[in-house]
Motif scaffolding. Sequence first.
Motif, PDB file in Angstrom:
ATOM      1  N   TRP A 190       0.756  -1.091   0.119  1.00 34.02           N
ATOM      2  CA  TRP A 190       0.001   0.065   0.083  1.00 34.02           C
ATOM      3  C   TRP A 190       0.804   1.266   0.012  1.00 34.02           C
ATOM      4  O   TRP A 190       1.847   1.407   0.976  1.00 34.02           O
ATOM      5  CB  TRP A 190      -1.020   0.094   1.402  1.00 34.02           C
ATOM      6  N   ASP A 191       0.564   2.181  -0.914  1.00 35.25           N
ATOM      7  CA  ASP A 191       1.459   3.397  -0.933  1.00 35.25           C
ATOM      8  C   ASP A 191       0.917   4.178   0.364  1.00 35.25           C
ATOM      9  O   ASP A 191       0.144   4.257   0.885  1.00 35.25           O
ATOM     10  CB  ASP A 191       1.289   4.053  -2.342  1.00 35.25           C
ATOM     11  N   PRO A 192       1.751   5.524   0.245  1.00 29.64           N
ATOM     12  CA  PRO A 192       1.445   6.508   1.528  1.00 29.64           C
ATOM     13  C   PRO A 192       0.101   6.974   1.342  1.00 29.64           C
ATOM     14  O   PRO A 192      -0.350   7.124   2.656  1.00 29.64           O
ATOM     15  CB  PRO A 192       2.567   7.371   1.328  1.00 29.64           C
ATOM     16  N   ASP A 193      -0.558   6.876   0.325  1.00 29.77           N
ATOM     17  CA  ASP A 193      -2.158   7.343   0.333  1.00 29.77           C
ATOM     18  C   ASP A 193      -2.863   6.394   0.626  1.00 29.77           C
ATOM     19  O   ASP A 193      -4.285   6.444   0.522  1.00 29.77           O
ATOM     20  CB  ASP A 193      -2.342   8.016  -1.013  1.00 29.77           C
ATOM     21  N   GLY A 194      -2.449   4.983   0.777  1.00 28.26           N
ATOM     22  CA  GLY A 194      -3.372   3.885   1.146  1.00 28.26           C
ATOM     23  C   GLY A 194      -3.855   3.114  -0.182  1.00 28.26           C
ATOM     24  O   GLY A 194      -4.728   2.378  -0.086  1.00 28.26           O
ATOM     25  N   ASN A 195      -3.207   3.497  -1.422  1.00 29.14           N
ATOM     26  CA  ASN A 195      -3.759   2.763  -2.682  1.00 29.14           C
ATOM     27  C   ASN A 195      -2.993   1.380  -2.706  1.00 29.14           C
ATOM     28  O   ASN A 195      -1.843   1.206  -2.405  1.00 29.14           O
ATOM     29  CB  ASN A 195      -3.024   3.784  -3.901  1.00 29.14           C
ATOM     30  N   HIS A 196      -3.829   0.226  -2.884  1.00 30.75           N
ATOM     31  CA  HIS A 196      -3.654  -1.040  -2.848  1.00 30.75           C
ATOM     32  C   HIS A 196      -2.950  -1.355  -4.237  1.00 30.75           C
ATOM     33  O   HIS A 196      -3.338  -1.038  -5.328  1.00 30.75           O
ATOM     34  CB  HIS A 196      -4.801  -1.889  -2.657  1.00 30.75           C
ATOM     35  N   ILE A 197      -1.756  -1.853  -3.971  1.00 30.13           N
ATOM     36  CA  ILE A 197      -0.882  -2.443  -5.102  1.00 30.13           C
ATOM     37  C   ILE A 197      -0.553  -3.560  -5.146  1.00 30.13           C
ATOM     38  O   ILE A 197       0.060  -4.162  -4.180  1.00 30.13           O
ATOM     39  CB  ILE A 197       0.157  -1.500  -5.669  1.00 30.13           C
ATOM     40  N   HIS A 198      -0.838  -4.587  -6.163  1.00 29.93           N
ATOM     41  CA  HIS A 198      -0.139  -6.018  -6.100  1.00 29.93           C
ATOM     42  C   HIS A 198       0.754  -6.241  -7.248  1.00 29.93           C
ATOM     43  O   HIS A 198       0.616  -5.844  -8.333  1.00 29.93           O
ATOM     44  CB  HIS A 198      -1.290  -6.930  -5.772  1.00 29.93           C
ATOM     45  N   ILE A 199       2.027  -6.930  -6.720  1.00 26.98           N
ATOM     46  CA  ILE A 199       3.041  -6.915  -7.676  1.00 26.98           C
ATOM     47  C   ILE A 199       2.796  -8.754  -7.970  1.00 26.98           C
ATOM     48  O   ILE A 199       2.842  -9.453  -7.041  1.00 26.98           O
ATOM     49  CB  ILE A 199       4.306  -6.632  -7.314  1.00 26.98           C
ATOM     50  N   ASP A 200       2.553  -9.122  -9.414  1.00 27.27           N
ATOM     51  CA  ASP A 200       2.395 -10.540  -9.594  1.00 27.27           C
ATOM     52  C   ASP A 200       3.611 -11.165 -10.124  1.00 27.27           C
ATOM     53  O   ASP A 200       4.264 -10.562 -11.032  1.00 27.27           O
ATOM     54  CB  ASP A 200       1.537 -10.658 -10.482  1.00 27.27           C
ATOM     55  N   PHE A 201       4.125 -12.399  -9.471  1.00 23.79           N
ATOM     56  CA  PHE A 201       4.931 -13.047 -10.024  1.00 23.79           C
ATOM     57  C   PHE A 201       4.538 -14.339 -10.396  1.00 23.79           C
ATOM     58  O   PHE A 201       3.791 -15.038  -9.753  1.00 23.79           O
ATOM     59  CB  PHE A 201       6.189 -13.206  -8.906  1.00 23.79           C
ATOM     60  N   ARG A 202       5.215 -15.259 -11.191  1.00 24.92           N
ATOM     61  CA  ARG A 202       4.912 -16.597 -11.808  1.00 24.92           C
ATOM     62  C   ARG A 202       5.288 -17.620 -10.558  1.00 24.92           C
ATOM     63  O   ARG A 202       6.533 -17.158 -10.011  1.00 24.92           O
ATOM     64  CB  ARG A 202       5.565 -16.935 -13.059  1.00 24.92           C
ATOM     65  N   THR A 203       4.622 -18.556 -10.237  1.00 25.15           N
ATOM     66  CA  THR A 203       4.959 -19.371  -9.258  1.00 25.15           C
ATOM     67  C   THR A 203       6.270 -19.956  -9.372  1.00 25.15           C
ATOM     68  O   THR A 203       6.488 -20.489 -10.645  1.00 25.15           O
ATOM     69  CB  THR A 203       3.913 -20.310  -8.956  1.00 25.15           C
TER      70      THR A 203
END
Length: 125
Positions: A110-123
């Motif tokens: 979550w960034d300083p403003d509370g925005n949710h970000i997901h970073i996706d990686f291959r298993t």
Amino acid sequence: MGITSLDHVNLRTTRLDEMIEWYCNVLGMRVGPRPPFPFPGAWLYVEENAFVHLVGVEAEATGSDADLKLEHFAFSATGLDRFEAHLKTNGVSYRRVELTAIDTVQLNVWDPDGNHIHIDFRTGE
């Protein structure tokens, strides 16, 4: 970690049909396949990629009771182990989610403003 692309943006709206029309007419996207979620929405595609996920909602609150319009956005990336170590070294809070059905590991931040970000990686990369 090397970010390779923005996966999608997920937007809540009370004007689902109007939003679909705008994204299709103005940005040249098209409505495409979407899982059978129990709520209204649409996935809007550029070529074979669903870049915008719209979620239809009944009514929006106002003022301090308002929910964020942007629920999350996601990046596809490489270098899972390096990135997770970087988060730990820097004391960044995160949530790891393993989605084996789609061969993906998500690191949610979550960034300083509370925005949710997901970073996706291959298993298993």
